[in-house]
Design an enzyme around this catalytic site. Structure first.
Site, mmCIF file in Angstrom:
data_model
loop_
_atom_site.group_PDB
_atom_site.id
_atom_site.type_symbol
_atom_site.label_atom_id
_atom_site.label_comp_id
_atom_site.label_asym_id
_atom_site.label_seq_id
_atom_site.Cartn_x
_atom_site.Cartn_y
_atom_site.Cartn_z
ATOM 1 N N SER A 103 -35.474 139.571 7.676
ATOM 2 C CA SER A 103 -36.301 138.380 7.498
ATOM 3 C C SER A 103 -35.905 137.621 6.237
ATOM 4 C CB SER A 103 -37.780 138.777 7.490
ATOM 5 O OG SER A 103 -38.608 137.650 7.433
ATOM 6 N N ASP A 253 -37.738 130.738 7.545
ATOM 7 C CA ASP A 253 -37.263 131.918 6.828
ATOM 8 C C ASP A 253 -36.006 132.450 7.514
ATOM 9 O OD1 ASP A 253 -38.425 132.998 9.099
ATOM 10 O OD2 ASP A 253 -39.509 134.583 8.045
ATOM 11 N N ASP A 255 -35.048 134.859 9.577
ATOM 12 C CA ASP A 255 -34.970 135.121 11.022
ATOM 13 C C ASP A 255 -35.720 134.078 11.834
ATOM 14 O OD1 ASP A 255 -37.395 136.094 10.016
ATOM 15 O OD2 ASP A 255 -37.551 137.675 11.506
ATOM 16 N N ASP A 257 -38.745 133.187 12.273
ATOM 17 C CA ASP A 257 -40.018 133.389 12.972
ATOM 18 C C ASP A 257 -41.181 132.772 12.207
ATOM 19 O OD1 ASP A 257 -40.092 135.234 10.896
ATOM 20 O OD2 ASP A 257 -40.851 136.888 12.126
#
Length: 461
Positions: A103, A253, A255, A257
């Site tokens: 992440s 961010d 990743d 999500d």
């Protein structure tokens, strides 16, 4: 030897590579993950595996896939993906999956987010602890892998176009007014997904002018960390919004999500305001529905949900808790203070891209600037999350509780104290570090500042 207790967190797996874990660890986790799936009767013969742009992702994902195959399941390799692309694949194909990402963490980290078929979450209480223990036993024993063919060929699929087309069906942006949008991908997966979702030539053209920042995939994060929750990582976006005269800025961010929003003045829009705004939109389509919010979102969120005919339900912080509550209540939407947004139309999973599209639609369907529109959903003054290092978190929380005997107390997640004037604060322990996290909100800035400083003084004494 890897100590998995150091990298298996409450909701996912995360640690430095190769110091805390490596490809042998990933292979053991693949074996353990599949054993848990098989033992619980999880349907389907395949497991989805994807990774983000970090350099260690392909090797770790391949090792994990080898472990899956030794336990008798095939692997569908999705290759590069955002985390919500993995959830889309899990939901649309009804298969379990593993997403290799850390992440927003720095470059030396990597991790795994796992889900069952239908994008159902796996956390400590829903299989992750068992996966940890099985993998640790396998690593400690040094035994040969179970019978099976770890080199069996995997299927390969690229679902980016399907993912983009699905999101486009959920939010129609074709009729909004023209908008100039600065997008900061932070060298993360937003640079991979945004051009297709918002600008694919194979899909109908949208009235959006995208100004890209840091779309090059680079897991070393050469420009800034892909963590928009830290204000210093929004500076470039804020500057670009003003320089280009954009109506809105979006930051993803690592990743992709999570999505953070900046208005036309370069000022951040709170995730609570976005939660309330999207909730109102979803309730207009699904009157009377339930909307989940975690207990740290603004008091304005449940107020606005009720005003729009919805039923607010509060949840503990964390995606596994939010997703469980959404499934239990069949909620249409859920939002967190950390800019995770969850949708019933997306298998109760979180997707920053869909939240961004709802925000673009809300802005583009009327003529007000975003600062004015968002202001309609911001009724209180919040401190943001403040961390303090504390050796004995439980004792300190008890000490703070005793200092306010007349306040209304709630211990759903840490300690929440509410006061008659509408002010409140939440104090909760980190799941992974010796930290106490404080969030304060009040009707006025003076009251918020006074209460914040008072509580921090007690916490840090």
């Amino acid at each position: 030897m890897s100590d998995l207790s150091q990298i298996v967190k409450a909701y996912d797996i995360r640690g430095t590579v190769p110091d805390q874990w490596d490809e042998r660890t990933a292979e053991a986790l693949g074996v353990a993950f599949t054993q848990v799936l098989n033992a619980s009767g999880e349907p389907g013969e395949a497991v989805l595996v994807a990774h983000d742009m970090r350099a260690t992702g392909p090797g770790l994902a391949a090792a994990f896939a080898a472990g899956v195959r030794t336990e008798g399941r095939t692997v569908i390799e999705l290759g590069l993906a955002s985390t919500d692309m993995l959830y889309y694949a899990s939901g649309s194909l009804d298969l379990p999956g593993a997403m290799f990402t850390a992440s927003h963490n720095p470059a030396q980290y990597n991790g795994i987010k796992m889900c069952r078929s239908g994008a159902r979450p796996i956390g400590q209480d829903s299989g992750l602890a068992e996966i940890r223990d099985r993998a640790q036993a396998l690593l400690d024993s040094g035994e040969a892998r179970p019978a099976g063919d770890p080199t069996a060929p995997a299927q390969q699929r690229n679902l980016l176009a399907d993912y983009a087309a699905y999101l486009r069906k959920l939010v129609d942006l074709s009729r909004i007014r023209p908008l100039k949008v600065v997008v900061d991908a932070g060298n993360g997966m937003g640079g991979y997904t945004v051009p297709t979702v918002l600008g694919d030539a194979a899909l109908p053209a949208l009235p959006l002018e995208i100004v890209p920042l840091y779309f090059e995939l680079d897991g070393t994060f050469p420009n800034h960390e892909a963590n928009p929750l830290d204000p210093k990582n929004l500076v470039d976006l804020q500057r670009a919004v003003l320089e280009h005269g954009a109506e809105i800025g979006l930051a993803f961010d690592g990743d992709a999500d999570r999505c953070f929003v900046v208005d036309e003045r370069g000022e951040p829009v709170s995730p609570s305001a976005i939660t309330a705004m999207v909730a109102a939109r979803e309730l207009a389509k699904h009157p009377g529905s339930t909307v989940i919010h975690n207990l740290i979102t603004s008091s304005a969120v449940p107020e606005i949900i009720r005003e729009n005919g919805g039923q607010p339900v509060v949840s503990r912080v964390g995606h596994s808790f939010i997703k469980a509550e959404m499934a239990r209540t069949n909620a249409v939407f859920g939002g967190e203070h950390s800019a995770h947004y969850y949708f019933r139309d997306f298998w109760f999973a979180d997707t920053g891209m869909l939240a961004a599209m709802h925000t673009l639609a809300a802005l583009g369907e009327q003529s007000l600037p975003l600062s004015v529109l968002a202001g309609e959903y911001e009724r209180y003054v919040a401190s943001g999350e403040i961390n303090s290092t504390v050796a004995d978190q439980a004792a300190k929380i008890g000490e703070v509780r005793d200092a306010y005997p007349d306040a209304e107390a709630d211990e759903l997640d840490g300690l929440t104290l509410r006061f008659p004037d509408g002010a409140w604060f939440n104090l909760r322990a980190s799941n992974t570090e010796p930290l106490l996290r404080l969030n304060v909100e009040a009707p006025t800035r003076q009251r918020m500042t006074s209460l914040r400083d008072e509580v921090l003084d007690r916490v840090r004494r």
